[in-house]
Write an enzyme that holds these catalytic residues in place. Structure first.
Site, PDB file in Angstrom:
ATOM      1  N   LEU A  77       8.108 -14.879 -16.947  1.00 17.24           N
ATOM      2  CA  LEU A  77       8.631 -16.228 -16.749  1.00 17.24           C
ATOM      3  C   LEU A  77       9.437 -16.340 -15.461  1.00 17.24           C
ATOM      4  O   LEU A  77       9.461 -17.397 -14.828  1.00 17.24           O
ATOM      5  CB  LEU A  77       9.487 -16.630 -17.952  1.00 17.24           C
ATOM      6  N   ASP A  78      10.101 -15.259 -15.072  1.00 16.39           N
ATOM      7  CA  ASP A  78      10.863 -15.260 -13.823  1.00 16.39           C
ATOM      8  C   ASP A  78      10.104 -14.404 -12.816  1.00 16.39           C
ATOM      9  O   ASP A  78      10.422 -13.249 -12.583  1.00 16.39           O
ATOM     10  CB  ASP A  78      12.274 -14.725 -14.065  1.00 16.39           C
ATOM     11  N   PHE A  79       9.079 -14.988 -12.230  1.00 15.65           N
ATOM     12  CA  PHE A  79       8.155 -14.269 -11.358  1.00 15.65           C
ATOM     13  C   PHE A  79       8.511 -14.594  -9.908  1.00 15.65           C
ATOM     14  O   PHE A  79       8.078 -15.596  -9.343  1.00 15.65           O
ATOM     15  CB  PHE A  79       6.725 -14.722 -11.659  1.00 15.65           C
TER      16      PHE A  79
END
Length: 293
Positions: A77-79
């Protein structure tokens, strides 16, 4: 209780895991990851295309592993680049806090909107009530917008550009999944590593070069870009014909020195020189000088 293994859920950056039995802190998990260099995009843009392609290929392999992991399709999700490190030239993910396995539930495709700052995508809702491929497609589009679009086409060999452009466009439009993207990246690797990309790109030069074995030219450098060395023109070549072609394409080049060093694809590293006024012995190198005339 501690376990250390050389296996990984995230493709080989995880070296082990720890958990402790505690009534106060249930299900505690600690990951142990490789130590690597932070990803600095400005620095990466100054490196050779070969090294930048290695990063994109390793990312493609990572995304393939996440899409087919034993846990199911995993999305990050935090790419962002800061969530990764470089280890021996390959990309490894280190921040697993925002990894998610569950696909998004849905009643219709209206529930399956994949949102990004620049554009949105609507994915199908499966008969089982899950957004089809949302985890995989989120990872893939983030790979496109943070890595592929900057690192893949920039200063690539001209004969590989059409395929690289197709890869970038297909990931940017999400017309491919992870499997096809990785297959095309592996095709690029095969074309580059085997020298097939040179079949229609190298020119037959009329210039002749004299071979001087066990020798080198210590000075007479010039700068080119991108180079493996900031103070000289150090490039990788597949064979001698490509080295001649490179030298003929540089107006200041009149000689080159083939080293015994190779890149990760097995290509030779070659110094290109402005002349050969001073040739000295070196058992690990071979000098080629342009014959007069």
């Amino acid at each position: 209780m501690v376990f250390l293994e050389r296996t990984s859920l995230w493709n080989p950056s995880l070296y082990g895991y720890c958990y402790q039995d505690s009534e106060d802190i249930p299900d505690t998990l600690t990951t142990i990851t490789e130590l690597g260099a932070p990803v600095e995009m400005i620095q990466l843009l100054q490196t050779s295309w070969e090294d930048r392609f290695r990063i994109c290929l390793s990312l493609g392999r990572l995304l393939h592993h996440l899409a087919h992991s034993p846990l199911g399709s995993v999305t990050l999700l935090d790419f962002r680049p800061r969530q990764f490190v470089l280890v021996d030239g390959e990309l490894k993910v280190t921040d697993l806090d925002d990894a998610r396995v569950e696909e998004t539930p849905c009643a219709s495709s209206a529930d399956c909107i994949l949102e990004f700052p620049a554009r949105n995508f609507t994915l199908p809702c499966s008969a089982q009530g899950w957004c089809d491929g949302m985890n995989e497609k989120r990872n893939l589009y983030n790979a496109y917008r943070f890595f592929f679009t900057y690192l893949l086409p920039h200063s690539a060999p001209p004969s590989l550009r059409p395929l690289l452009d197709i890869i970038v466009n297909a990931t940017g439009e999400l017309t491919w999944g992870v499997d096809e993207t990785l297959a095309q990246l592996e095709t690029v690797l095969n074309l580059y590593q085997s020298g097939q990309y040179l079949q229609n790109s190298t020119t037959s030069s009329s210039a002749e070069y004299q071979r001087i074995p066990d020798s080198t030219i210590p000075q007479e450098d010039y700068r080119c870009w991108p180079s493996y060395h900031h103070g000289s023109c150090l490039l990788s070549v597949f064979n001698l014909a490509e080295a001649v072609d490179v030298c003929e394409s540089h107006a200041q080049c009149h000689a080159f020195v083939v080293t015994n060093q190779t890149t990760w694809t097995g290509r030779k590293l070659v110094f290109f020189k402005t002349g050969w006024n001073q040739v000295v012995p070196d058992p690990n190198r071979t000098t080629y000088v342009r014959a007069p005339g």
